[in-house]
Design a protein around this motif. Structure first.
Motif, PDB file in Angstrom:
ATOM      1  N   SER A   2       0.832  -1.207   0.000  1.00  0.00           N
ATOM      2  CA  SER A   2       0.000   0.000   0.000  1.00  0.00           C
ATOM      3  C   SER A   2       0.865   1.254   0.000  1.00  0.00           C
ATOM      4  N   SER A   3       0.325   2.310  -0.618  1.00  0.00           N
ATOM      5  CA  SER A   3       1.078   3.563  -0.653  1.00  0.00           C
ATOM      6  C   SER A   3       0.846   4.399   0.605  1.00  0.00           C
ATOM      7  N   SER A   4      -0.093   3.996   1.463  1.00  0.00           N
ATOM      8  CA  SER A   4      -0.318   4.758   2.684  1.00  0.00           C
ATOM      9  C   SER A   4       0.808   4.490   3.677  1.00  0.00           C
ATOM     10  N   SER A   5       0.995   5.417   4.584  1.00  0.00           N
ATOM     11  CA  SER A   5       2.086   5.311   5.556  1.00  0.00           C
ATOM     12  C   SER A   5       1.819   4.195   6.560  1.00  0.00           C
ATOM     13  N   ILE A   6       2.870   3.746   7.200  1.00  0.00           N
ATOM     14  CA  ILE A   6       2.737   2.736   8.243  1.00  0.00           C
ATOM     15  C   ILE A   6       1.822   3.251   9.352  1.00  0.00           C
ATOM     16  N   ASP A  31      10.727  11.237  12.817  1.00  0.00           N
ATOM     17  CA  ASP A  31      11.232  12.211  11.846  1.00  0.00           C
ATOM     18  C   ASP A  31      10.917  11.821  10.404  1.00  0.00           C
ATOM     19  N   GLY A  32       9.730  11.240  10.211  1.00  0.00           N
ATOM     20  CA  GLY A  32       9.266  10.992   8.855  1.00  0.00           C
ATOM     21  C   GLY A  32       9.354   9.578   8.336  1.00  0.00           C
ATOM     22  N   CYS A  33      10.159   8.723   8.935  1.00  0.00           N
ATOM     23  CA  CYS A  33      10.257   7.360   8.400  1.00  0.00           C
ATOM     24  C   CYS A  33       9.076   6.495   8.834  1.00  0.00           C
ATOM     25  N   GLY A  34       8.375   6.923   9.871  1.00  0.00           N
ATOM     26  CA  GLY A  34       7.178   6.223  10.308  1.00  0.00           C
ATOM     27  C   GLY A  34       7.413   4.969  11.108  1.00  0.00           C
ATOM     28  N   ALA A  35       8.615   4.722  11.542  1.00  0.00           N
ATOM     29  CA  ALA A  35       8.928   3.470  12.217  1.00  0.00           C
ATOM     30  C   ALA A  35       8.909   3.569  13.738  1.00  0.00           C
ATOM     31  N   LYS A  36       8.705   4.764  14.286  1.00  0.00           N
ATOM     32  CA  LYS A  36       8.645   4.947  15.740  1.00  0.00           C
ATOM     33  C   LYS A  36       7.355   5.716  16.023  1.00  0.00           C
ATOM     34  N   LEU A  71       7.906  -1.631  11.851  1.00  0.00           N
ATOM     35  CA  LEU A  71       8.015  -0.769  13.027  1.00  0.00           C
ATOM     36  C   LEU A  71       9.321  -1.005  13.762  1.00  0.00           C
ATOM     37  N   HIS A  72       9.928   0.076  14.226  1.00  0.00           N
ATOM     38  CA  HIS A  72      11.082  -0.037  15.117  1.00  0.00           C
ATOM     39  C   HIS A  72      10.610   0.036  16.567  1.00  0.00           C
TER      40      HIS A  72
END
Length: 90
Positions: A2-6, A31-36, A71-72
């Protein structure tokens, strides 16, 4: 994929799993990566459920939906309606 963010996908899955939730929001601390991410969910589904069980249930949902690998860190704030009202009062 999917193109939506995590973050969007996490919220979508949580809302599907807890349709009675009065609050379901996410803050991206990465900061934009969406992993935290920091997830806040308010649902009376959590009434009588220990905090650890709430967190495990949400973590297992992320694993089942294939989101955990992206996810981190996921900070979970899972409250009942009563707890949420108390928290908002300060």
């Amino acid at each position: 994929m999917s193109s939506s963010s995590i973050a969007d996908r996490v919220v979508d899955e949580v809302k599907k799993h807890y349709p009675n939730a009065s609050e379901c929001s996410i803050i991206d601390h990465s900061d934009g990566c969406g992993a935290k991410l920091e997830l806040t969910i308010v649902s009376d589904t959590f009434e009588g459920m220990p905090i650890l069980k709430r967190h495990r249930e949400i973590n297992n949902l992320m694993k089942e939906k294939g989101l955990w690998e992206e996810l981190h860190a996921l900070q979970i704030c899972a409250w009942t309606e009563k707890q949420w009202e108390e928290k908002k009062k300060g």
